[in-house]
Design an enzyme around this catalytic site. Structure first.
Site, mmCIF file in Angstrom:
data_model
loop_
_atom_site.group_PDB
_atom_site.id
_atom_site.type_symbol
_atom_site.label_atom_id
_atom_site.label_comp_id
_atom_site.label_asym_id
_atom_site.label_seq_id
_atom_site.Cartn_x
_atom_site.Cartn_y
_atom_site.Cartn_z
ATOM 1 N N SER A 1 -4.209 9.575 -0.561
ATOM 2 C CA SER A 1 -3.443 9.499 -1.776
ATOM 3 C C SER A 1 -2.312 10.271 -2.064
ATOM 4 O O SER A 1 -2.438 11.602 -1.632
ATOM 5 C CB SER A 1 -4.185 9.272 -3.018
ATOM 6 O OG SER A 1 -3.512 9.243 -4.087
ATOM 7 N N LYS B 1 -12.316 -0.846 13.406
ATOM 8 C CA LYS B 1 -11.201 0.009 13.872
ATOM 9 C C LYS B 1 -11.589 0.225 15.453
ATOM 10 O O LYS B 1 -10.592 0.221 16.108
ATOM 11 C CB LYS B 1 -11.412 1.468 13.270
ATOM 12 C CG LYS B 1 -10.873 1.398 11.775
ATOM 13 C CD LYS B 1 -9.482 0.800 11.795
ATOM 14 C CE LYS B 1 -8.896 0.607 10.497
ATOM 15 N NZ LYS B 1 -7.714 0.006 10.149
ATOM 16 N N SER C 1 1.005 -1.252 0.016
ATOM 17 C CA SER C 1 0.077 -0.093 -0.085
ATOM 18 C C SER C 1 0.791 1.286 -0.097
ATOM 19 O O SER C 1 2.117 1.208 0.137
ATOM 20 C CB SER C 1 -0.850 0.108 1.352
ATOM 21 O OG SER C 1 -0.039 0.056 2.370
ATOM 22 N N TYR D 1 -16.538 -0.178 8.619
ATOM 23 C CA TYR D 1 -15.092 0.295 9.174
ATOM 24 C C TYR D 1 -14.770 0.830 10.360
ATOM 25 O O TYR D 1 -13.966 0.541 11.045
ATOM 26 C CB TYR D 1 -14.820 1.363 8.129
ATOM 27 C CG TYR D 1 -13.555 1.859 7.889
ATOM 28 C CD1 TYR D 1 -12.473 1.126 7.544
ATOM 29 C CD2 TYR D 1 -12.970 3.140 8.673
ATOM 30 C CE1 TYR D 1 -11.145 1.656 7.455
ATOM 31 C CE2 TYR D 1 -12.080 3.651 8.424
ATOM 32 C CZ TYR D 1 -10.858 2.842 8.068
ATOM 33 O OH TYR D 1 -9.324 3.512 8.014
ATOM 34 N N LEU E 1 1.233 3.787 2.090
ATOM 35 C CA LEU E 1 1.825 3.869 3.569
ATOM 36 C C LEU E 1 2.734 2.719 3.636
ATOM 37 O O LEU E 1 4.080 2.883 4.265
ATOM 38 C CB LEU E 1 0.646 3.632 4.623
ATOM 39 C CG LEU E 1 1.257 3.898 6.327
ATOM 40 C CD1 LEU E 1 2.206 4.810 6.326
ATOM 41 C CD2 LEU E 1 0.000 3.729 7.016
#
EC number: 1.1.1.105
Length: 311
Positions: free
Chosen positions: A226, A195, A47, A191, A49
């Site tokens: 991004s 988390k 990814s 999501y 990151l």
């Protein structure tokens, strides 16, 4: 007096600049020494990151084990790291195919990870899957898939590698989470739930493993944006919710998060929030003035805000 000030001010600025340069160089060298020769496992290394974390830790002399679910992209990352590295100061990364959403395969992959160097010093749980939509339109199957990728996958890998750390009485586990582990917003039910669950697990684990000198750290940015997407210049002043949401949605750059992960490892921080003042204030408002917070959020839903996708 005026003439003296003319000479003193430039000297003062020069001195401050010199001190800042020395501080940055010392911090850079300290960061490298903190991970040098350490076995660092990084999930979802392919990814945006993940790539930046791989770059930072590889440059620091870590013995990297890069995990990802696409072998070709892992090899591309491998080539990119090797092409700019000094072979005398860095280790050749190991590559491991891993899809955390397929929880059943994680224990076997954990054994493969341990076989790379015989131990793990630092585990960076970076993998994440996002979904957006009204709760009643998200299927239960997709809810489960999100939970597998964001919760069950990371904790399964952590549990598989934890006995090695406990037996050696050393190690650090880093969870790259999201501010939605503390603060849920509309249209991200699955999501946010994943988390919250992940943050709860690692908060509990932190206390359990402290006696073994194992550090558990969480790094929670707003969103990792991004490389090519920046906030637009739309008219957000008309709505308090839209202003708040814009500040919450457009998060930090992958480079900044990767550097913060390195600092977290170096300083053994337990919890880090990477957010501008608006989301941070929202967390306090959610805690101390919940009715006001819920009213603002509900107002945003009533306006049927067109929520932009995260990258």
């Amino acid at each position: 007096m005026g003439v003296t000030a003319v000479f003193i001010l430039p000297l003062l600025l020069l001195g401050i600049s010199g001190l800042l340069f020395i501080y940055q160089e010392v911090s850079r060298l300290w960061s490298k020494s903190a991970v040098q020769n350490k076995v660092v496992v990084l999930t979802d290394a392919i990814s945006g990151l993940g790539k930046e974390c791989a770059r930072v830790f590889h440059a620091g002399g870590a013995r990297l084990v890069l995990c990802g679910k696409n072998w070709e992209r892992l090899e591309t990352l491998y080539d990119a790291l090797i092409s700019v590295a000094d072979p005398s100061k860095t280790f050749t990364p190991k590559l491991v195919l891993l899809d955390l959403s397929d929880v059943s395969c994680v224990p076997d992959v954990a054994k493969e990870i341990l076989d790379c160097y015989g131990c793990v010093d630092i585990l960076i749980n970076n993998a994440s899957m996002k979904v957006k939509g009204p709760a009643h339109k998200i299927s239960l199957e997709l809810d489960k898939k999100i939970m597998d990728a964001n919760y069950f996958g990371p904790i399964t890998l952590t549990k598989a590698l934890l006995p090695d750390m406990i037996s050696r009485r050393t190690g650090q586990i880093v969870l790259v989470n999201n501010i939605q582990g503390k603060l849920g917003i509309p249209f991200r039910t699955a999501y946010a739930a994943s988390k919250h669950a992940a943050l709860g697990f690692f908060d509990c684990l932190r206390a359990e493993v402290e006696e073994y000198d194992i550090v558990v750290s969480t790094v929670s940015p707003t969103f990792v944006r991004s490389y090519h997407i920046d906030p637009g210049q739309g008219n957000w002043e008309a709505s308090m919710w839209k202003f708040f949401f814009r500040k919450l949605t457009y998060g930090v750059h992958p480079v900044d998060v990767a550097e913060e992960v390195m600092r977290t490892v170096r300083r053994k921080k337990q919890e880090v929030f990477m957010a501008n003042p608006i989301p941070k204030a929202a967390m306090y408002i959610r805690t101390f003035f919940p009715e006001f917070f819920f009213a603002v959020v509900a107002c945003g839903v009533k306006e049927k805000l067109n929520v932009p996708e995260e990258s």
